[in-house]
Design a protein around this motif. Structure first.
Motif, PDB file in Angstrom:
ATOM      1  N   PHE A 284       0.851  -1.188   0.000  1.00 42.18           N
ATOM      2  CA  PHE A 284       0.000   0.000   0.000  1.00 42.18           C
ATOM      3  C   PHE A 284       0.883   1.233   0.000  1.00 42.18           C
ATOM      4  CE2 PHE A 284       0.574  -0.838   4.558  1.00 42.18           C
ATOM      5  CZ  PHE A 284       0.736   0.416   5.121  1.00 42.18           C
ATOM      6  N   LEU A 286       0.934   5.344   1.316  1.00 40.13           N
ATOM      7  CA  LEU A 286       0.311   6.305   2.214  1.00 40.13           C
ATOM      8  C   LEU A 286       1.246   7.495   2.390  1.00 40.13           C
ATOM      9  CD1 LEU A 286      -2.103   6.926   4.069  1.00 40.13           C
ATOM     10  CD2 LEU A 286      -0.895   5.736   5.911  1.00 40.13           C
ATOM     11  N   PHE A 341      -4.630  -4.547   0.439  1.00 39.64           N
ATOM     12  CA  PHE A 341      -4.897  -3.218   0.977  1.00 39.64           C
ATOM     13  C   PHE A 341      -5.698  -2.398  -0.028  1.00 39.64           C
ATOM     14  CE2 PHE A 341      -1.056  -4.655   3.100  1.00 39.64           C
ATOM     15  CZ  PHE A 341      -1.285  -4.305   4.422  1.00 39.64           C
ATOM     16  N   THR A 343      -6.400   1.729  -0.625  1.00 42.83           N
ATOM     17  CA  THR A 343      -6.130   3.100  -0.212  1.00 42.83           C
ATOM     18  C   THR A 343      -7.241   4.008  -0.724  1.00 42.83           C
ATOM     19  OG1 THR A 343      -3.735   2.773  -0.210  1.00 42.83           O
ATOM     20  CG2 THR A 343      -4.526   5.037  -0.332  1.00 42.83           C
ATOM     21  N   ASN A 350      -6.760  10.607   3.970  1.00 47.61           N
ATOM     22  CA  ASN A 350      -6.466   9.343   3.310  1.00 47.61           C
ATOM     23  C   ASN A 350      -6.497   8.223   4.342  1.00 47.61           C
ATOM     24  OD1 ASN A 350      -6.039  10.766   0.937  1.00 47.61           O
ATOM     25  ND2 ASN A 350      -3.838  10.909   1.248  1.00 47.61           N
ATOM     26  N   THR A 351      -7.174   7.153   4.018  1.00 41.57           N
ATOM     27  CA  THR A 351      -7.249   5.998   4.901  1.00 41.57           C
ATOM     28  C   THR A 351      -6.943   4.742   4.107  1.00 41.57           C
ATOM     29  OG1 THR A 351      -8.891   7.014   6.372  1.00 41.57           O
ATOM     30  CG2 THR A 351      -8.756   4.625   6.397  1.00 41.57           C
ATOM     31  N   VAL A 352      -6.155   3.859   4.690  1.00 41.65           N
ATOM     32  CA  VAL A 352      -5.851   2.566   4.093  1.00 41.65           C
ATOM     33  C   VAL A 352      -6.682   1.506   4.797  1.00 41.65           C
ATOM     34  CG1 VAL A 352      -4.064   0.820   3.734  1.00 41.65           C
ATOM     35  CG2 VAL A 352      -3.526   3.241   3.394  1.00 41.65           C
TER      36      VAL A 352
END
Length: 675
Positions: A284, A286, A341, A343, A350-352
C-alpha cells in the motif's frame, strides 16, 4: 471485441446524475462520456481509438467529486458477509481495485467456503477446490453487488486445459492496461505440473475473462511461480506484481507488469529478505511512501504484519529493514494474515483498509473470511486499528469506531491457533494459564486459568461512557474485574458451572483512557472463559463543537498517543518525542476564509522551564508560542491564539524549537470567527 467493453462503460456511466457531483468535475466527465459514446458507435474505430476513449472516460469518472460529504457505512467484522442480494460473498485471496468511480472486488470461490460457512465448528483442511472467480462492485466499499463470475471451471487456458483442471488457483489481482483497453487478471496457478502466473483478460471490469498468458518464471526470482502475490497500481497508473519466491518465500519482489499489454511480469526487483519466509505479500501507499506488508510463513496462521518501508519515492528502490506494523501485536492482526490493501483518498483524509485474510484453508479459526480494519498514520509510521466494528465514509475518507465495537482484543482466544501457556493479548498474573480445546458455541479454543492464577488485558484507550462486560464461563469459580483509568473498579463473580453459561456486568461507568480487564481463578480449580466483550452502551459527554482531538486522524503526532495521565479529553493525548521538529498537527476544516481563535489544550509537568514552539498554519510560520509549566502532567491548561484560516482544509502545526519537544497536547478547539 474491445468495443463491447466500451459500450458497457458508456451504458453504466449514463446512469450518473449531474446533481450528485460538483459542476467543475461533471463538465469534463460529460465531455468524455459523449466522446466515448461516439467512438463506441463508430464501426471504423480502431482498437487504439476504443482504448483511448475508455481510458479518458474512466479517468474523468475517477475525478468526479461528490456534491455532498457522503455518509458513514458500518463494517462489522467477525461475521460472514453477504452481497446486496443477501447471498454469501465468496472472495478469498483477491483484491479490491478502483476503475473509474467504482470499486471492484475480485477473489476466488472455493468449495470449502460453502462448507465452513454452513458449519464453522470444525476444520475443512484441503477443501480448496476451485469454483469460480466472482466480481462484486461497490461505491462505498461496504455494500457489494454481485456482477459476474469472470472465470469458472470451464474457462479455457493454455494447452487445451481449463481452470477446473488446475491444481491450484488463488492470490490474484486485476489491473487496467491503457494501451489495449483490457482489464488483466493475474493469479497464481498450478497447471499441467507447472507453477506460474496465469493472466486472463476482459473488455470490462465485469466481463467474462479469456486466456492471456501463463508465465512460469519471473526473471531474478530463484523459483518458478510465486509464493504469494497481489497486484498494486501506483498513482501514475503503472501496475506491479508484489510477490515472494515460491519455495522458502524468503525474498520480497516488486515486478512491473509489461506496459504494452500487462500480460507479462518484467524482471523482479528484490526489496527485502527474511530467512524465515513470509507470505500474504501485499503493498500500500500512504503519504508518498510505499509499504510492503506480509505475515509469518506458517500455514495461513494469523500473525503480526511485517512491514518494509520505502526510503525514496521509487517503488522499486531501497526499503528499510523489516518492522512490525503497530497495532497488530495484541491479536495477530485481528486474527488474520495480510490479504490486500485498499487506499482511499478522501476529501478530508487518506485511509488505508487492511483487508485481512482469515479463511486459512477453512481451518476453524473464527467466523468470517474477510476482516477489514483501518490503517492511518498518526506519527512517523502507520498504525493498524484492531476494531470489530467501525464506520467508514468513502467520500471523505473518515472513519470512526462503531457503536457495537468490542474493545477487547483476541476475545475469542483464536489468535494462537495452537496450545500455548501465554495467550496472545492476555498477560499472565501467576498460577496456570493456557488455552484449551473446545470453546463456547463450537469455537475451537477457550482460555483457562487455574491454581489461583489470572490474566489481564490493558485496553490502551476507551472513550468515556457506560459499558457492558460479558463473557461465557464454565468450570470452577472465579471473578472478572474491570478497572478504569481513574482507578475505579467493578467486579463480576463467576460461580462454578458444569456447562457454558453467559455472565454479564452492566452499567459500568468508565472515564476516557486506559481500562484493564482481569480474569482470576478463585482456587486450584480451573475457570474457563470465552467470547469476552467490552461494549459501550451509552455515550459520555459529547465534545464541544469545533474540537479536534490529537489522537484522532487526520491529526498527526510525532511521538506516541498515550492515556496514562488523567484529565485529558477524548481517548488520549499526543506525547511528542523530545526533539526539535517533533510536531503535533491538526487538520481543520472551515466553511469560509476567516479569522479564528485556536485553543490548544496541553499539560507540562516538567520543571525544566517553558517549551517553545513555532505555530505553522498551512505551511507558513505565523508566530511562536511558549508552553509554560502547568505544575503536573495531570494539570491541563489552554493556550489561545488568533490565526487566519482558508476556506476548506487547513493544517495547524505546533513545531517545537528545542530538544525538550512539546508538552503533552490533548486537543485543539477552533472558535467562531472573530469580529
Amino acid at each position: 471485441m474491445v468495443e463491447r467493453g466500451l459500450e458497457y462503460l458508456v451504458s453504466d456511466y449514463r446512469t450518473r446524475t449531474p446533481t450528485k457531483y460538483t459542476a467543475d468535475s461533471w463538465k469534463p466527465f460529460a465531455k468524455a462520456l459523449t466522446t466515448a459514446a461516439e467512438v463506441a458507435g463508430d464501426p471504423s474505430a480502431t482498437t487504439s481509438d476504443v482504448a483511448g476513449a475508455k481510458t479518458a472516460l474512466m479517468t474523468a469518472a475517477a475525478d468526479l467529486k461528490a456534491a455532498d460529504e457522503g455518509t458513514f457505512q458500518t463494517i462489522t467484522n467477525n461475521t460472514f458477509w453477504n452481497d446486496t442480494s443477501g447471498n454469501p460473498i465468496h472472495s478469498q485471496g483477491g483484491g479490491v481495485f478502483k476503475f473509474g468511480d467504482t470499486y471492484y472486488w475480485y477473489g476466488v470461490h472455493y468449495s470449502g467456503a460453502e462448507l465452513y460457512r454452513a458449519n464453522p465448528t470444525r476444520k475443512y483442511d484441503g477443501n480448496v477446490g476451485f469454483v469460480s472467480i466472482p466480481v462484486y462492485s461497490s461505491k462505498d466499499l461496504v455494500n457489494w453487488k454481485f456482477e459476474n463470475n469472470v472465470a469458472t471451471r470451464s474457462t479455457a487456458i493454455n494447452n487445451g486445459a481449463t481452470l477446473g483442471q488446475a491444481g491450484w488457483v488463488g492470490r490474484l489481482g486485476v489491473s487496467y492496461n491503457e494501451n489495449t483497453g483490457k482489464y488483466v487478471l493475474a493469479t497464481q496457478a498450478y497447471v499441467g505440473g507447472g507453477h506460474g502466473v496465469l493472466f486472463l483478460q476482459g473488455d470490462s471490469p465485469t466481463d467474462t475473462f479469456d486466456y492471456g498468458y501463463f508465465q512460469t518464471q519471473i526473471t531474478n526470482s530463484p523459483t518458478t511461480g510465486t509464493g504469494d502475490q497481489t497486484v498494486f497500481t501506483d498513482d501514475d497508473g503503472k501496475d506491479y506484481l508484489i510477490f515472494s519466491n515460491r519455495e522458502g518465500r524468503s525474498r520480497a519482489f516488486v515486478s512491473k507488469l509489461r506496459a504494452s499489454d500487462s500480460l507479462r511480469a518484467e524482471p523482479g526487483v528484490q526489496i527485502g529478505q527474511n530467512s524465515s519466509g513470509r507470505e500474504g505479500n501485499a503493498m500500500f501507499k500512504l503519504d508518498g511512501k510505499y509499504y510492503h506488508a506480509a505475515s509469518d510463513l506458517h500455514g495461513w496462521n494469523s500473525s503480526v504484519a511485517h512491514v518494509l518501508e520505502s526510503t525514496s519515492g521509487n517503488i522499486q528502490g531501497a526499503y528499510t529493514g523489516e518492522y512490525t506494523l503497530a497495532g497488530t501485536e495484541m491479536d495477530y492482526s485481528h486474527v488474520t494474515q495480510t490479504g490486500f490493501f485498499v487506499t482511499v483518498k478522501g476529501t478530508k483524509q487518506n485511509t488505508v483498509i487492511f483487508a485481512g485474510d482469515r479463511w486459512a484453508d477453512f481451518a476453524w479459526n473464527g467466523i468470517g473470511y474477510n476482516q477489514w480494519m483501518p490503517v492511518t498514520r498518526t506519527g512517523a509510521r502507520p498504525q493498524f486499528h484492531s476494531v470489530s466494528q467501525w464506520q467508514f465514509n468513502a467520500t471523505t475518507g473518515e472513519w470512526r469506531v462503531g457503536p457495537a465495537n468490542n474493545y477487547l482484543l483476541n476475545p475469542d482466544i483464536q489468535a494462537d491457533r495452537v496450545i500455548v501457556s501465554s495467550v496472545r493479548g492476555w498477560r499472565n498474573l501467576g498460577g496456570s494459564v493456557t488455552n484449551v480445546n473446545g470453546g463456547v458455541n463450537g469455537s475451537r479454543f477457550a482460555l483457562q486459568v487455574s491454581n489461583s492464577g489470572g490474566v489481564e488485558q490493558r485496553v490502551e484507550s476507551v472513550p468515556a461512557g457506560t459499558y457492558t462486560l460479558s463473557l461465557h464461563t464454565r468450570g470452577s469459580a472465579g471473578q472478572v474485574v474491570i478497572t478504569g483509568a481513574d482507578g475505579s473498579q467493578r467486579t463480576l463473580g463467576i460461580p462454578s458451572s458444569s456447562g457454558w453459561a453467559k455472565r454479564e456486568l452492566t452499567g459500568i461507568e468508565l472515564p476516557g483512557g486506559a481500562a484493564t480487564v482481569t480474569v482470576r481463578a478463585s482456587g486450584a480449580g480451573g475457570v474457563t472463559v470465552d467470547q469476552l466483550s467490552l461494549v459501550k452502551t451509552s455515550a459520555g459527554t459529547p465534545p464541544p463543537p469545533g474540537r479536534y482531538e490529537a489522537e484522532t486522524a487526520p491529526a498527526q503526532c510525532r511521538g506516541t498517543i498515550d492515556s496514562n495521565q488523567a484529565g485529558y479529553s477524548g481517548s488520549g493525548f499526543c506525547n511528542g518525542d523530545p526533539a526539535v521538529g517533533a510536531f503535533a498537527e491538526f487538520t481543520v476544516n472551515s466553511a469560509t476564509a476567516r479569522t479564528a481563535t485556536l485553543g490548544v489544550r496541553f499539560a507540562h509537568g516538567a520543571t525544566s522551564g517553558a517549551r517553545p514552539a513555532n505555530l505553522v498554519v498551512n505551511g507558513s510560520t505565523v508566530g511562536t508560542v511558549s508552553f509554560e509549566s502547568t505544575g503536573a502532567w495531570t494539570t491541563w491548561s489552554t493556550k489561545t491564539v488568533t490565526v487566519s484560516l482558508n476556506a476548506g482544509s487547513n493544517t495547524i502545526r505546533w513545531d517545537p524549537t528545542t530538544a525538550a519537544g512539546l508538552p503533552n497536547v490533548d486537543c485543539l478547539d477552533v472558535g467562531a470567527a472573530a469580529g
